[in-house]
Scaffold this motif. Structure first.
Motif, short mmCIF file in Angstrom:
data_model
loop_
_atom_site.label_atom_id
_atom_site.label_comp_id
_atom_site.label_asym_id
_atom_site.label_seq_id
_atom_site.Cartn_x
_atom_site.Cartn_y
_atom_site.Cartn_z
N PHE A 181 18.32 7.38 0.38
CA PHE A 181 17.29 6.60 1.06
C PHE A 181 16.31 6.07 0.03
O PHE A 181 16.32 6.46 -1.14
CB PHE A 181 16.56 7.45 2.10
CG PHE A 181 15.85 8.65 1.53
CD1 PHE A 181 14.52 8.58 1.17
CD2 PHE A 181 16.53 9.84 1.34
CE1 PHE A 181 13.86 9.69 0.64
CE2 PHE A 181 15.89 10.96 0.81
CZ PHE A 181 14.55 10.87 0.46
N LEU A 182 15.45 5.16 0.46
CA LEU A 182 14.40 4.62 -0.40
C LEU A 182 13.15 5.47 -0.27
O LEU A 182 12.74 5.79 0.84
CB LEU A 182 14.08 3.18 -0.01
CG LEU A 182 15.23 2.18 -0.14
CD1 LEU A 182 14.81 0.83 0.43
CD2 LEU A 182 15.67 2.04 -1.58
N ASP A 183 12.54 5.82 -1.42
CA ASP A 183 11.29 6.57 -1.34
C ASP A 183 10.15 5.61 -1.02
O ASP A 183 10.37 4.41 -0.82
CB ASP A 183 11.04 7.40 -2.60
CG ASP A 183 10.67 6.58 -3.83
OD1 ASP A 183 10.48 5.35 -3.73
OD2 ASP A 183 10.58 7.17 -4.91
N GLU A 184 8.92 6.13 -0.95
CA GLU A 184 7.78 5.30 -0.54
C GLU A 184 7.46 4.18 -1.52
O GLU A 184 6.73 3.25 -1.19
CB GLU A 184 6.54 6.17 -0.29
CG GLU A 184 5.97 6.82 -1.53
CD GLU A 184 6.65 8.13 -1.92
OE1 GLU A 184 6.17 8.76 -2.88
OE2 GLU A 184 7.64 8.54 -1.30
N TYR B 195 6.57 8.79 6.29
CA TYR B 195 6.73 7.34 6.22
C TYR B 195 8.12 6.96 6.71
O TYR B 195 9.03 7.77 6.75
CB TYR B 195 6.50 6.82 4.79
CG TYR B 195 7.50 7.32 3.77
CD1 TYR B 195 8.62 6.56 3.45
CD2 TYR B 195 7.32 8.53 3.13
CE1 TYR B 195 9.54 7.02 2.51
CE2 TYR B 195 8.23 8.99 2.19
CZ TYR B 195 9.34 8.22 1.89
OH TYR B 195 10.25 8.68 0.98
N THR C 175 11.55 4.73 6.30
CA THR C 175 12.32 4.19 5.19
C THR C 175 13.73 3.84 5.66
O THR C 175 14.10 4.10 6.80
CB THR C 175 12.36 5.18 4.01
OG1 THR C 175 12.90 4.52 2.87
CG2 THR C 175 13.17 6.41 4.34
N CYS C 176 14.51 3.31 4.75
CA CYS C 176 15.88 2.93 5.04
C CYS C 176 16.84 4.01 4.55
O CYS C 176 16.85 4.33 3.36
CB CYS C 176 16.19 1.60 4.36
SG CYS C 176 17.88 1.05 4.62
N GLY D 232 10.09 2.45 -2.98
CA GLY D 232 11.27 1.61 -2.99
C GLY D 232 12.36 2.05 -3.94
O GLY D 232 13.34 1.34 -4.13
#
Length: 102
Positions: free
Chosen positions: A79-82, A65, A67-68, A84
């Motif tokens: 980072f953000l996981d799936e 996926y 992400t940021c 958020g």
């Protein structure tokens, strides 16, 4: 980044894109918002050279996926996981199965 947007327009823009789950859809949407963007393929060793925040693909099995990526240090990335949630994890490819190395 201070970009005015509405969640409704953003979701509509991404979901109606001809290739909605691709980096191209993200890039086209950023361009629509007049945000400069460039798609690159970089390895874990180059993460500290990327301007942050940036969009990355996480190789989470079975479904990668986008992400940021918000922070990078010599030893870890944030980072953000799936869902958020903010995740801080080792940036070492050998000990971290998430990083695809791309």
């Amino acid at each position: 980044m201070g970009v005015p947007f509405t969640p409704r327009f953003l979701v509509e823009k991404l979901s109606t894109h001809p290739e909605p789950e691709t980096l191209l859809a993200i890039s086209d949407t950023l361009t629509e918002y007049k945000i400069e963007n460039l798609a690159l393929q970089v390895g874990e060793d180059k993460l500290d050279q990327l301007p942050l925040p940036c969009v990355v693909q996480i190789g989470q099995n079975p479904y990668p996926y986008f992400t940021c990526l918000s922070q990078v240090s010599e030893d870890w990335v944030e980072f953000l996981d799936e869902k958020g949630k903010l995740i801080k994890q080792s940036r070492n490819l050998k000990s971290n199965p998430c990083w695809t190395g791309q």
